[in-house]
Design a protein around this motif. Sequence first.
Motif, PDB file in Angstrom:
ATOM      1  N   GLY A  65     -35.812  12.522 -29.695  1.00 46.83           N
ATOM      2  CA  GLY A  65     -35.969  12.380 -31.229  1.00 46.83           C
ATOM      3  C   GLY A  65     -34.262  12.547 -31.901  1.00 46.83           C
ATOM      4  N   GLN A  66     -33.311  12.710 -31.146  1.00 47.39           N
ATOM      5  CA  GLN A  66     -31.852  12.824 -31.707  1.00 47.39           C
ATOM      6  C   GLN A  66     -31.413  11.626 -32.028  1.00 47.39           C
ATOM      7  N   THR A  67     -31.074  11.231 -33.351  1.00 49.08           N
ATOM      8  CA  THR A  67     -30.680  10.025 -33.698  1.00 49.08           C
ATOM      9  C   THR A  67     -29.460   9.969 -33.588  1.00 49.08           C
ATOM     10  N   ASN A  68     -28.929   8.490 -33.513  1.00 48.03           N
ATOM     11  CA  ASN A  68     -27.203   8.549 -33.516  1.00 48.03           C
ATOM     12  C   ASN A  68     -26.890   6.941 -34.242  1.00 48.03           C
ATOM     13  N   LEU A  69     -26.195   6.917 -34.657  1.00 50.26           N
ATOM     14  CA  LEU A  69     -25.441   5.801 -35.651  1.00 50.26           C
ATOM     15  C   LEU A  69     -24.007   5.347 -35.275  1.00 50.26           C
ATOM     16  N   ALA A  70     -23.779   4.282 -34.808  1.00 51.90           N
ATOM     17  CA  ALA A  70     -22.552   3.721 -34.518  1.00 51.90           C
ATOM     18  C   ALA A  70     -21.849   2.365 -35.004  1.00 51.90           C
ATOM     19  N   ILE A  71     -20.674   2.239 -35.456  1.00 54.68           N
ATOM     20  CA  ILE A  71     -20.113   0.794 -35.786  1.00 54.68           C
ATOM     21  C   ILE A  71     -19.712   0.071 -34.607  1.00 54.68           C
ATOM     22  N   PHE A  72     -20.259  -1.245 -34.685  1.00 52.65           N
ATOM     23  CA  PHE A  72     -19.770  -2.251 -33.575  1.00 52.65           C
ATOM     24  C   PHE A  72     -19.331  -3.545 -34.256  1.00 52.65           C
ATOM     25  N   SER A  73     -18.188  -4.158 -33.538  1.00 53.71           N
ATOM     26  CA  SER A  73     -17.729  -5.331 -34.029  1.00 53.71           C
ATOM     27  C   SER A  73     -17.797  -6.243 -33.003  1.00 53.71           C
ATOM     28  N   SER A  74     -18.473  -5.947 -32.048  1.00 51.85           N
ATOM     29  CA  SER A  74     -18.533  -6.743 -30.673  1.00 51.85           C
ATOM     30  C   SER A  74     -19.946  -7.204 -30.325  1.00 51.85           C
ATOM     31  N   ILE A  75     -20.472  -7.771 -31.565  1.00 48.24           N
ATOM     32  CA  ILE A  75     -21.877  -8.331 -31.709  1.00 48.24           C
ATOM     33  C   ILE A  75     -22.181  -9.950 -31.813  1.00 48.24           C
ATOM     34  N   PHE A  76     -22.624 -10.541 -30.880  1.00 44.50           N
ATOM     35  CA  PHE A  76     -22.789 -11.939 -30.926  1.00 44.50           C
ATOM     36  C   PHE A  76     -23.939 -12.559 -30.539  1.00 44.50           C
ATOM     37  N   HIS A  77     -24.324 -13.853 -30.957  1.00 39.76           N
ATOM     38  CA  HIS A  77     -25.564 -14.506 -30.848  1.00 39.76           C
ATOM     39  C   HIS A  77     -25.545 -14.931 -29.125  1.00 39.76           C
ATOM     40  N   ILE A  78     -26.582 -14.893 -28.549  1.00 38.26           N
ATOM     41  CA  ILE A  78     -26.614 -15.447 -27.218  1.00 38.26           C
ATOM     42  C   ILE A  78     -27.551 -16.706 -27.192  1.00 38.26           C
TER      43      ILE A  78
END
Length: 212
Positions: A41-54
Amino acid sequence: MQKYISSSEIMNMKKQERVHFINSLGGFKSVSLLGTTNNNGQTNLAIFSSIFHIGANPPLIAVVFRPSPPERDTLRNILETGFYTINHINENIYKQAHQTSARYDSDISEFDITGLQSEYKNNFKAPFVKESNIQLGVEFKEKIEITINNTIMIIGEIKEVYFPQNCLNEDGFLDLEKANTITCSGLDSYHKTTKLDRLSYAKPDEIITSII
């Protein structure tokens, strides 16, 4: 006048100079927050700019993770639970989103540090960012190891989407600008968008027209 830089000059740059330079060359990118939790139940939040449509059938989306170590909490949580969220960033939360790039200990939640609110919807197993206007619930499908630079690509299937009602066009186009979604360049430059045009599907024997 154009400036010329060779590959040898790139490799001779100081590390951070090279990182900023190469990350800028890909142009403007999508930037989002990935929300995860571990089995405790430990949450994590992180920013990403390497996301793309497949692909659209099935609806697949990918994200690339930098080399480990150090251990990536987001990656570990995705592989452990099989679920994660992708949350678009808007101009009201970009500073909090950027702060999630700091390396906090695994027992510290970036939700708590930044003040962004986690929310769970429809019994989905990963937390969404309440302040995000476009939210995707994603299920892990495939891990691909990219050996040339020791990075990892994670491919997931989009299982649910939340967005403002007025952003969806009749033809299925989702107007990200109406949702106040921002973009980024490099690692630390954030930008609002202004649409130039939307064009008709290109065919050899038809003139391209603007879509209203």
